[in-house]
Design a protein around this motif. Structure first.
Motif, PDB file in Angstrom:
ATOM      1  N   LEU A 402     -12.826  -7.630  28.079  1.00  0.00           N
ATOM      2  CA  LEU A 402     -13.897  -7.704  29.075  1.00  0.00           C
ATOM      3  C   LEU A 402     -13.370  -8.048  30.473  1.00  0.00           C
ATOM      4  O   LEU A 402     -14.147  -8.327  31.378  1.00  0.00           O
ATOM      5  CB  LEU A 402     -14.939  -8.732  28.643  1.00  0.00           C
ATOM      6  N   GLY A 403     -12.045  -8.036  30.627  1.00  0.00           N
ATOM      7  CA  GLY A 403     -11.448  -8.347  31.925  1.00  0.00           C
ATOM      8  C   GLY A 403     -11.171  -9.813  32.114  1.00  0.00           C
ATOM      9  O   GLY A 403     -10.941 -10.266  33.236  1.00  0.00           O
ATOM     10  N   GLY A 404     -11.169 -10.570  31.009  1.00  0.00           N
ATOM     11  CA  GLY A 404     -10.989 -12.015  31.067  1.00  0.00           C
ATOM     12  C   GLY A 404      -9.609 -12.466  30.672  1.00  0.00           C
ATOM     13  O   GLY A 404      -8.631 -11.709  30.728  1.00  0.00           O
ATOM     14  N   THR A 405      -9.531 -13.715  30.224  1.00  0.00           N
ATOM     15  CA  THR A 405      -8.238 -14.351  29.955  1.00  0.00           C
ATOM     16  C   THR A 405      -8.336 -15.297  28.772  1.00  0.00           C
ATOM     17  O   THR A 405      -9.422 -15.769  28.414  1.00  0.00           O
ATOM     18  CB  THR A 405      -7.749 -15.114  31.202  1.00  0.00           C
ATOM     19  N   LEU A 406      -7.175 -15.579  28.174  1.00  0.00           N
ATOM     20  CA  LEU A 406      -7.080 -16.480  27.024  1.00  0.00           C
ATOM     21  C   LEU A 406      -7.517 -17.900  27.342  1.00  0.00           C
ATOM     22  O   LEU A 406      -7.998 -18.614  26.463  1.00  0.00           O
ATOM     23  CB  LEU A 406      -5.622 -16.548  26.543  1.00  0.00           C
ATOM     24  N   THR A 407      -7.279 -18.351  28.556  1.00  0.00           N
ATOM     25  CA  THR A 407      -7.568 -19.741  28.877  1.00  0.00           C
ATOM     26  C   THR A 407      -7.945 -19.877  30.343  1.00  0.00           C
ATOM     27  O   THR A 407      -7.262 -19.355  31.214  1.00  0.00           O
ATOM     28  CB  THR A 407      -6.377 -20.665  28.544  1.00  0.00           C
ATOM     29  N   GLY A 408      -9.043 -20.585  30.590  1.00  0.00           N
ATOM     30  CA  GLY A 408      -9.469 -20.833  31.942  1.00  0.00           C
ATOM     31  C   GLY A 408      -8.999 -22.161  32.490  1.00  0.00           C
ATOM     32  O   GLY A 408      -8.836 -22.324  33.694  1.00  0.00           O
ATOM     33  N   GLU A 409      -8.772 -23.139  31.559  1.00  0.00           N
ATOM     34  CA  GLU A 409      -8.417 -24.467  32.052  1.00  0.00           C
ATOM     35  C   GLU A 409      -7.692 -25.342  31.042  1.00  0.00           C
ATOM     36  O   GLU A 409      -7.153 -26.376  31.418  1.00  0.00           O
ATOM     37  CB  GLU A 409      -9.675 -25.196  32.545  1.00  0.00           C
ATOM     38  N   HIS A 410      -7.645 -24.991  29.774  1.00  0.00           N
ATOM     39  CA  HIS A 410      -7.007 -25.854  28.782  1.00  0.00           C
ATOM     40  C   HIS A 410      -5.514 -25.602  28.644  1.00  0.00           C
ATOM     41  O   HIS A 410      -4.793 -26.461  28.158  1.00  0.00           O
ATOM     42  CB  HIS A 410      -7.660 -25.675  27.407  1.00  0.00           C
ATOM     43  N   GLY A 411      -5.045 -24.430  29.027  1.00  0.00           N
ATOM     44  CA  GLY A 411      -3.629 -24.109  28.890  1.00  0.00           C
ATOM     45  C   GLY A 411      -3.315 -23.406  27.583  1.00  0.00           C
ATOM     46  O   GLY A 411      -4.169 -23.217  26.709  1.00  0.00           O
ATOM     47  N   ILE A 412      -2.032 -23.037  27.430  1.00  0.00           N
ATOM     48  CA  ILE A 412      -1.558 -22.289  26.265  1.00  0.00           C
ATOM     49  C   ILE A 412      -1.056 -23.231  25.172  1.00  0.00           C
ATOM     50  O   ILE A 412      -1.434 -23.118  24.007  1.00  0.00           O
ATOM     51  CB  ILE A 412      -0.430 -21.319  26.673  1.00  0.00           C
TER      52      ILE A 412
END
Length: 455
Positions: A402-412
């Motif tokens: 959907l054009g997003g990402t694995l993490t917005g603020e918690h990290g990998i």
């Protein structure tokens, strides 16, 4: 074999802790994940010199080091395992300088977010990053993970609020990145590189923070109850599309809302209802509240304006209770994906699909103002079941599609490292690993995290 603990004790004395409670605590964070083995020791650093000494011994002996703050991370990024040193900077918690004229403060990494806020308030200043864990999380931890929070849709995330960093490198050298001026483009932006690097490039021992003046005027809060989560997400997207910027806009689905009410001893909410809670601030707070109320009502929400500050505080207490509320339901794998704000309804469709496909209930809260969702996988026991990981894999891939990402603020950290290469692509994956090797040629800084895919 070199006795690393003996070397640490000789140099740092009682700041080296090998007690069972300290060593055991260093194995885990709030993610529910624990390192399999026991660290060698916990070093409770009290100064930059302590950090430098620890890193020099670590480099000389080839001993891995994991930097820790308050241990509130949600990705296993600071978990410390067998043969490793846990380097705690939690005790380095001073505010070294406040400059109201320059809108900056210099702090040590161990200071808690809320304590920093209370220190700055008499100056008429504040630091914008506002994680739900602000009463227990540290500024250094925020920097390590690139944290966000409730207010970041309007006021930015950690990356927007740091001017400079003092960093101890793997071999013990101290460098200062960034600048105290508002502008500065000398060389590569190593400050931005350090933010979100999760302790893999160096140890942050000081930060020069970009402050804001306290927002004048009052805040206004409203809630809107929706019959289902997709309708609520569409309402939030409609607020964004209208060009209105609330300071906070949070979504809690029916399961998470009910759990938070139960934890706080409040009356149960309307069965099945999803709640949007919205705050406006500044000179236009009242006008924006009215505009948002009209949009949410037109989107199918039952809108209620908070009568006073006490009611507003109670509403935000419900939202901030989400993490402990999830823990009352079982073991919680608290996840973190982000999508474009217009894609929020579609992402909630994907969550509903995944719930049906895997026979799971996935309570979800969302920073609806910026498209950052926190789906929670609830299970029994200490080990994440294989079915939950399969569902999580499906969810992560849906967010990226959907054009997003694995993490917005918690990290990998540990928990998402197996998916990192999928999002980055092979070329960027190789470039980022190469950057890691420049800063940490011996591979002793937080090994096994971020760039080490887990099975």
């Amino acid at each position: 074999m070199t006795d690393v603990v003996a070397l640490l004790r000789e140099a740092l004395g009682e700041r080296v802790d090998t007690s069972d409670p300290a060593v055991d605590a260093a194995r885990a964070d709030k993610s529910g994940h624990r390192a399999a083995g026991r660290p060698l020791a916990v070093v409770h650093a009290a100064s930059v010199a302590d950090v430098q000494t620890t890193m020099r011994i670590a480099t000389a002996t080839g001993t891995p080091v994991v930097t820790r703050g308050a241990g509130t991370g949600l990705a296993g990024g600071a978990n410390t395992g067998a043969g490793e040193i846990a380097l705690s900077v939690r005790g380095m918690d001073r505010v070294l300088e406040v400059r109201p004229d320059d809108l900056l403060a210099v702090v040590e990494p161990g200071i808690v977010n809320a304590d920093l806020g209370r220190t700055l308030a008499p100056y008429g200043l504040w630091w914008a990053p506002d994680p739900a864990s602000r009463e227990i999380s540290t500024v250094g931890g925020n920097i390590a993970t690139g944290a966000g929070g409730l207010l970041c849709a309007k006021y930015g995330v950690v990356r927007d609020a740091v001017l400079a960093l003092d960093v101890v490198l793997a071999d013990g050298r101290l460098i200062s990145t960034g600048h105290r001026s508002v502008k500065g483009v000398t060389g590569y932006d190593l400050t931005a590189l350090m933010i979100g690097s999760e302790g893999t490039l160096g140890v942050v021992v000081g930060a020069t923070l970009k402050l804001r003046r306290l927002v004048p005027g009052e805040t206004r809060t409203l809630t809107a109850l929706f019959p289902d989560v997709r309708t609520a997400a569409a309402g939030a997207a409609a607020v964004t599309a209208a060009g209105i910027q609330p300071s906070i806009m949070e979504l809690m689905d029916a399961v998470s809302l009910t759990a938070a009410h139960a934890l706080l001893g409040l009356a149960p909410p309307t069965p099945g209802a999803t709640q949007l809670t919205v705050q406006t601030d500044g000179a236009a707070a009242a006008h924006e509240q009215t505009e948002i109320a009209d949009i949410l009502a037109a989107s199918g929400g039952a809108v209620r304006l908070a009568a006073d500050d006490a009611e507003a505080a109670q509403l935000w207490a419900v939202r901030r209770a989400m993490h402990p509320a999830m823990e009352t339901l079982g073991t919680a794998l608290i996840e973190d994906v982000s999508v474009p704000r217009s894609a929020l309804p579609a992402m909630f469709d994907e969550i509903a699909r995944i719930e049906a496909a895997y026979g799971l209930t996935i309570p979800t809260v969302c920073h609806a103002g910026d498209g950052n969702l926190h789906p929670n996988f609830i299970f029994e026991g200490d080990e994440v079941p294989a079915e939950v990981w399969r569902a999580a894999d499906d969810l992560f891939r849906a967010a990226i599609a959907l054009g997003g990402t694995l993490t917005g603020e918690h990290g990998i950290g540990v928990l998402k490292s197996r998916w990192l290469a999928d999002e980055l692509g092979e070329d960027q994956w190789s470039l980022q690993r190469g950057i890691k090797s420049v800063f940490d040629p011996a591979g002793i800084l937080n090994p096994g995290k971020v760039f080490s895919p887990q099975p």
